[in-house]
Write a protein that holds these residues in place. Structure first.
Motif, PDB file in Angstrom:
ATOM      1  N   VAL A  93       0.793  -1.548  -0.660  1.00  0.00           N
ATOM      2  CA  VAL A  93      -0.211  -0.114   0.231  1.00  0.00           C
ATOM      3  C   VAL A  93       1.234   1.047   0.080  1.00  0.00           C
ATOM      4  N   ALA A  94       2.140   0.764  -0.990  1.00  0.00           N
ATOM      5  CA  ALA A  94       3.524   2.592  -0.405  1.00  0.00           C
ATOM      6  C   ALA A  94       2.394   3.369  -1.328  1.00  0.00           C
ATOM      7  N   ASP A  95       1.845   2.948  -2.662  1.00  0.00           N
ATOM      8  CA  ASP A  95       0.892   3.995  -2.715  1.00  0.00           C
ATOM      9  C   ASP A  95       0.081   5.166  -2.465  1.00  0.00           C
ATOM     10  N   PRO A  96      -1.240   4.977  -1.729  1.00  0.00           N
ATOM     11  CA  PRO A  96      -2.104   5.181  -0.499  1.00  0.00           C
ATOM     12  C   PRO A  96      -1.111   5.562   0.428  1.00  0.00           C
ATOM     13  N   LEU A  97      -0.505   5.022   1.042  1.00  0.00           N
ATOM     14  CA  LEU A  97       0.708   5.959   1.771  1.00  0.00           C
ATOM     15  C   LEU A  97       1.045   6.447   1.403  1.00  0.00           C
ATOM     16  N   THR A  98       1.750   7.159   0.879  1.00  0.00           N
ATOM     17  CA  THR A  98       2.018   8.553  -0.236  1.00  0.00           C
ATOM     18  C   THR A  98       1.660   9.558  -0.615  1.00  0.00           C
ATOM     19  N   ARG A  99       0.202   8.932  -0.830  1.00  0.00           N
ATOM     20  CA  ARG A  99      -0.505   9.527  -1.462  1.00  0.00           C
ATOM     21  C   ARG A  99       0.047  11.325  -1.768  1.00  0.00           C
ATOM     22  N   GLY A 100      -0.042  11.261  -0.046  1.00  0.00           N
ATOM     23  CA  GLY A 100      -0.218  13.323   0.182  1.00  0.00           C
ATOM     24  C   GLY A 100      -1.703  13.349   1.539  1.00  0.00           C
ATOM     25  N   THR A 180       6.227  11.765   7.485  1.00  0.00           N
ATOM     26  CA  THR A 180       5.949  10.822   8.439  1.00  0.00           C
ATOM     27  C   THR A 180       5.671   9.684   6.779  1.00  0.00           C
ATOM     28  N   ALA A 181       5.014   9.502   6.639  1.00  0.00           N
ATOM     29  CA  ALA A 181       4.212   8.941   5.615  1.00  0.00           C
ATOM     30  C   ALA A 181       5.449   8.320   5.065  1.00  0.00           C
ATOM     31  N   GLN A 182       6.066   9.531   3.870  1.00  0.00           N
ATOM     32  CA  GLN A 182       7.025   9.359   2.841  1.00  0.00           C
ATOM     33  C   GLN A 182       7.796   8.609   3.792  1.00  0.00           C
ATOM     34  N   ARG A 183       8.780   9.056   4.467  1.00  0.00           N
ATOM     35  CA  ARG A 183       9.648   8.406   5.069  1.00  0.00           C
ATOM     36  C   ARG A 183       9.192   6.464   5.968  1.00  0.00           C
ATOM     37  N   PHE A 184       8.092   6.782   6.620  1.00  0.00           N
ATOM     38  CA  PHE A 184       7.696   4.993   6.655  1.00  0.00           C
ATOM     39  C   PHE A 184       8.092   4.630   5.343  1.00  0.00           C
ATOM     40  N   ALA A 185       7.330   4.541   4.566  1.00  0.00           N
ATOM     41  CA  ALA A 185       7.297   4.311   2.867  1.00  0.00           C
ATOM     42  C   ALA A 185       8.836   3.575   2.549  1.00  0.00           C
ATOM     43  N   GLN A 186       9.658   4.793   2.789  1.00  0.00           N
ATOM     44  CA  GLN A 186      10.916   4.255   2.208  1.00  0.00           C
ATOM     45  C   GLN A 186      11.876   3.021   3.470  1.00  0.00           C
ATOM     46  N   ILE A 187      11.297   3.440   4.855  1.00  0.00           N
ATOM     47  CA  ILE A 187      11.598   2.386   5.757  1.00  0.00           C
ATOM     48  C   ILE A 187      11.659   0.855   5.634  1.00  0.00           C
ATOM     49  N   VAL A 188      10.237   0.933   4.892  1.00  0.00           N
ATOM     50  CA  VAL A 188       9.775  -0.368   4.861  1.00  0.00           C
ATOM     51  C   VAL A 188      10.273  -0.515   3.812  1.00  0.00           C
ATOM     52  N   ALA A 189      10.571  -0.019   2.403  1.00  0.00           N
ATOM     53  CA  ALA A 189      11.373  -0.762   1.470  1.00  0.00           C
ATOM     54  C   ALA A 189      11.770  -1.396   1.601  1.00  0.00           C
ATOM     55  N   GLY A 190      12.613  -0.403   2.760  1.00  0.00           N
ATOM     56  CA  GLY A 190      13.842  -0.760   2.567  1.00  0.00           C
ATOM     57  C   GLY A 190      14.019  -2.602   3.587  1.00  0.00           C
ATOM     58  N   TYR A 191      13.218  -2.296   4.375  1.00  0.00           N
ATOM     59  CA  TYR A 191      13.143  -3.796   4.745  1.00  0.00           C
ATOM     60  C   TYR A 191      12.597  -5.266   3.894  1.00  0.00           C
ATOM     61  N   ILE A 192      12.361  -4.696   2.904  1.00  0.00           N
ATOM     62  CA  ILE A 192      11.603  -5.718   1.264  1.00  0.00           C
ATOM     63  C   ILE A 192      13.365  -5.343   0.835  1.00  0.00           C
ATOM     64  N   ASP A 193      13.687  -4.716   0.397  1.00  0.00           N
ATOM     65  CA  ASP A 193      15.075  -5.060  -0.318  1.00  0.00           C
ATOM     66  C   ASP A 193      15.565  -5.749   0.475  1.00  0.00           C
ATOM     67  N   SER A 194      16.144  -5.378   1.883  1.00  0.00           N
ATOM     68  CA  SER A 194      17.291  -6.159   2.653  1.00  0.00           C
ATOM     69  C   SER A 194      16.742  -7.649   2.886  1.00  0.00           C
ATOM     70  N   GLY A 195      14.969  -8.052   2.400  1.00  0.00           N
ATOM     71  CA  GLY A 195      14.875  -9.675   2.327  1.00  0.00           C
ATOM     72  C   GLY A 195      14.474  -9.885   4.504  1.00  0.00           C
ATOM     73  N   ARG A 196      13.926  -8.773   4.660  1.00  0.00           N
ATOM     74  CA  ARG A 196      12.831  -8.570   5.871  1.00  0.00           C
ATOM     75  C   ARG A 196      11.310  -8.466   5.874  1.00  0.00           C
ATOM     76  N   SER A 197      10.783  -9.139   4.451  1.00  0.00           N
ATOM     77  CA  SER A 197       9.298  -9.023   4.605  1.00  0.00           C
ATOM     78  C   SER A 197       8.650 -10.239   5.302  1.00  0.00           C
ATOM     79  N   ASN A 198       9.434 -11.002   6.203  1.00  0.00           N
ATOM     80  CA  ASN A 198       8.567 -11.511   7.330  1.00  0.00           C
ATOM     81  C   ASN A 198       8.462 -11.148   8.372  1.00  0.00           C
ATOM     82  N   LEU A 199       8.779  -9.922   8.700  1.00  0.00           N
ATOM     83  CA  LEU A 199       8.321  -9.134   9.891  1.00  0.00           C
ATOM     84  C   LEU A 199       7.582  -8.014  10.098  1.00  0.00           C
ATOM     85  N   PRO A 200       7.423  -8.187  11.433  1.00  0.00           N
ATOM     86  CA  PRO A 200       5.508  -6.668  11.725  1.00  0.00           C
ATOM     87  C   PRO A 200       6.056  -5.806  10.884  1.00  0.00           C
ATOM     88  N   HIS A 201       5.538  -4.985  10.992  1.00  0.00           N
ATOM     89  CA  HIS A 201       5.478  -3.840  10.634  1.00  0.00           C
ATOM     90  C   HIS A 201       5.869  -3.264  11.553  1.00  0.00           C
TER      91      HIS A 201
END
Length: 254
Positions: A93-100, A180-201
């Motif tokens: 849901v990165a798109d609606p998260l960062t939509r404004g 803040t939502a935009q920064r949060f989305a960046q942090i979440v993307a870092g989790y996915i890129d680093s193979g941590r998709s199995n973690l709680p948000h």
């Protein structure tokens, strides 16, 4: 203000028999599903921009949406790997998260009083956490710890040497300002890129809090009834203890 409701998981800890599992947002209390309660209370609070993050059996949730006949469009985003961690669902849901605008990030499996939501949405644009100081100690609650009003931890397990002056349970609802939502989305993307998709948000929310790039306020909702439903006993407690304390749902005139 936009509400993103996370409802993708399997709910395995409810221990339903194989073949009888269903999304937890469809659990009914007094004949009303958790999903319908969410939508009614959001509408009463003036929030009608809603995104549903689904995964397990999305058709059942879509059928419930049709039954409810909520008069506002609901955006549905599907996480096909719903068996992994909720951080992946947030990434979908990165798109609606960062939509404004301000974003409410809400777990779907919570039965709660309107005072909880009112505390979350009150006031102008803001980053906000909710804390309940009256909680049962143990490994399950996600603890929110503050020192001089500043979040210093958001986790189930706390470090032995952690310094704080206030501790409570995080309700599982968060409010983010646009940046803040935009920064949060960046942090979440870092989790996915680093193979941590199995973690709680909540781990990504924790990183956001601890980097101190954004200022958060904390609303104390101690005394307002609510329960996150993970285990069979939570369903029993929700019906016997929480439901009788809730204010009657207010229906917005059409």
């Amino acid at each position: 203000m936009r509400a993103i409701i996370l409802a993708a998981g399997l709910g395995l800890r409810l221990q339903l028999p194989p073949g009888e599992q269903f999304p937890k947002c469809l659990l009914q209390f007094d004949g009303v599903s958790l999903l319908e309660r969410h939508l009614q209370m959001l509408e009463t609070a003036g929030v009608t921009d809603v995104v549903l993050a689904l995964g397990f059996q999305p058709g059942l949730v879509e059928a419930e949406l049709k039954r409810i006949n909520w008069p506002h469009p609901v955006e549905i985003v599907i996480n096909p790997r719903f068996d992994l961690g909720s951080v992946l669902t947030v990434h979908t849901v990165a798109d609606p998260l960062t939509r404004g605008g301000d974003v409410l990030l809400m777990d779907a499996d919570v039965l709660y009083d309107e005072r909880i939501l009112n505390a979350l949405v009150a006031g102008e644009t803001v980053n906000r956490l909710l804390i309940d100081r009256d909680f049962e100690a143990g490994d399950e609650p996600v603890k929110l710890c503050l020192k001089d009003g500043v979040p210093v931890e958001l986790r189930k397990q706390l470090a032995v040497n952690l310094e704080y002056d206030t501790i409570g349970e995080s309700v599982g609802f968060f409010r983010f300002r646009e940046e803040t939502a935009q920064r949060f989305a960046q942090i979440v993307a870092g989790y996915i890129d680093s193979g941590r998709s199995n973690l709680p948000h909540e781990e990504a929310v924790r990183d956001l809090l601890l980097e101190r790039s954004q200022v958060f306020d904390t609303a104390d909702v101690t005394g307002a009834p609510w329960i996150e439903i993970d285990f069979p006993n939570d369903v029993v407690r929700a019906r016997a203890e929480i439901l009788p304390q809730l204010q009657p749902l207010v229906t917005v005139p059409r």
